[in-house]
Design a protein around this motif. Structure first.
Motif, mmCIF file in Angstrom:
data_model
loop_
_atom_site.group_PDB
_atom_site.id
_atom_site.type_symbol
_atom_site.label_atom_id
_atom_site.label_comp_id
_atom_site.label_asym_id
_atom_site.label_seq_id
_atom_site.Cartn_x
_atom_site.Cartn_y
_atom_site.Cartn_z
ATOM 1 N N LEU A 120 0.839 -1.205 0.000
ATOM 2 C CA LEU A 120 0.000 0.000 0.000
ATOM 3 C C LEU A 120 0.876 1.258 0.000
ATOM 4 O O LEU A 120 0.599 2.222 -0.728
ATOM 5 N N THR A 179 -5.837 -0.890 -1.487
ATOM 6 C CA THR A 179 -5.921 -0.796 -2.948
ATOM 7 C C THR A 179 -5.807 -2.189 -3.556
ATOM 8 O O THR A 179 -5.357 -3.122 -2.899
ATOM 9 N N VAL A 207 -3.464 -3.389 -6.319
ATOM 10 C CA VAL A 207 -2.352 -2.957 -7.177
ATOM 11 C C VAL A 207 -1.365 -4.114 -7.349
ATOM 12 O O VAL A 207 -0.954 -4.744 -6.369
#
Ligand SMILES: NC(=O)c1ccc[n+]([C@@H]2O[C@H](COP(=O)([O-])OP(=O)(O)OC[C@H]3O[C@@H](n4cnc5c(N)ncnc54)[C@H](O)[C@@H]3O)[C@@H](O)[C@H]2O)c1
Ligand SMILES: [Zn+2]
Length: 363
Positions: free
Chosen positions: A112, A155, A157
């Motif tokens: 993160l 998130t 990602v």
């Protein structure tokens, strides 16, 4: 590469847009990756700081090795801010690769941090716990806990690469290894076939005799295949929640005295019991699953009050339109999502989960 390095098994998974490398000698592939990165910063869990230093020593472009005291309680926005400050101080820029070293707390937190720092820098993770190798570091989910609950800010990602540092497991305390074994049994039930049978074959043997690279690579493949179909958790990923509606409720009702791995183990039993009650799965397979959990010395019961567990379940974030939905096994290798059950049926299941399995397990 010297002869000894060549001898070591390196298993590579390319199901996702980034490589996942599993090896007892992770140094050569990691070095190669970092040479291409040119400038990099290492963020590590303080408990594996020595390892993080050793793995990255002598590679050109290392701006620093920054250790952080972690643990679930430090998976917070406050720690994230410390990480940002440390990255800035080390001189990390947009093109600097961030390499995280540690378990699932590290991959959630450092992943993160890398996604947010200067609006995103390339990230790679070196997984040092079994949970991180077969679960947390795979799939691109990152997050921190908020006062309102676990993993509520984060998130999706993708990292640039994940390295499963199998040799690091030698220092991992057994209670943490067990957390990962529970997720591996879950993967075994989802996938069935060889994945489940390999665990059954190995379970009676001492851990040092296990072919860990293969076992880890096979287990994480269950996750990569599912994630590949469903990167943003729209549907198929739900399969990975097998046992988890129960697990989260056991954890919450037990005020987190019940570890996640224990919750998942008993959660698998509960999901099996529910499936039995709904007439969806066989006693023989239920017993095989319980036998595997028991051989791995995973718990089969929790002491938490069933009514409190049911109450905790109702506040589970996975609850949809006011009704509880479950992921249940139909057979080894065939798992069903979105299964509804009445509170009465769920209570029956929870009442069983406070006792050891016996012949009454099945009715
Ligand atoms: N993002 C996801 O998809 C996902 C999936 C599953 C779990 N998670 C998260 O992962 C976390 C749990 O991960 P975990 O079980 O790895 O916990 P962890 O990262 O806290 O590691 C467990 C303990 O082992 C220590 N440690 C790490 N590597 C070691 C080694 N090689 N030798 C000795 N000690 C070592 C750590 O310092 C820690 O004390 C939770 O926060 C959970 O929410 C995330
Ligand atoms: Zn889990």
């Amino acid at each position: 590469m010297d002869a000894q390095e060549e001898d070591q098994t390196v298993i590579r998974n390319d199901d996702l847009p980034y490589p996942i490398v599993v090896s007892t000698n992770i140094r050569p592939p990691l070095r190669q990756f970092l040479r291409e990165a040119r400038r990099f910063v290492v963020l590590c869990d303080a408990n594996v700081a020595k390892r993080a230093h050793a793995l990255t020593a002598g590679i050109k472009g290392r701006l620093g090795v920054l250790p952080f005291a972690l643990g679930e309680r430090r998976k917070t926005l406050g720690t994230l801010e410390h990480i940002f400050d440390a990255l800035a101080e080390a001189g990390a820029e947009r093109t600097t690769t961030v390499v995280g070293v540690g378990g699932g707390v590290a991959s959630d937190l450092f992943g993160l941090a890398a996604a947010l720092y200067v609006r995103g820098v390339p990230y790679a993770h070196v997984a040092t716990t079994l949970v991180a190798m077969v679960d947390a570091a795979i799939g691109g989910k990152t997050g921190v806990n908020l006062r309102a609950g676990k993993n509520l800010a984060g998130t999706f990602v993708d990292p640039r690469a994940v390295f499963c540092d199998v040799e690091a497991l030698q220092t991992l305390p057994y209670r943490h290894l067990r957390e990962g074994l529970a997720e591996m049994v879950k993967h075994g039930v989802i996938e069935g076939g060889d994945v489940f049978e390999a665990l059954e074959t190995l379970a009676p043997h001492a851990f040092w005799r296990w072919p860990w690279e293969t076992v880890i690579a096979d287990s994480l493949k269950v996750k990569t295949m599912i994630v590949n179909d469903d990167r943003l958790e729209a549907g198929a990923r739900e399969l990975l929640n097998l046992g988890h509606t129960f697990a989260h409720a056991f954890e919450r009702a037990g005020r987190y005295r019940v570890s996640h791995g224990a919750g998942v183990a008993v959660g698998l039993r509960a999901a099996g019991l529910l499936a039995l009650r709904l007439g969806r799965w066989s006693e023989a397979e239920h017993f095989r699953m319980l036998a595997l959990l028991a051989l791995l010395r995973l718990p089969l019961l929790v002491e938490e009050d069933p009514a409190a567990v049911l109450a905790a379940m109702r506040v589970d974030k996975k609850k949809r339109d006011g009704e509880l939905r479950f992921v249940v096994p139909r057979s080894l290798g065939d798992v069903e999502t979105g299964v509804r059950a009445s509170d009465r049926t769920v209570m029956r299941v929870l009442e069983r989960c406070v006792t050891v399995p016996d012949e009454s397990e099945f009715w």
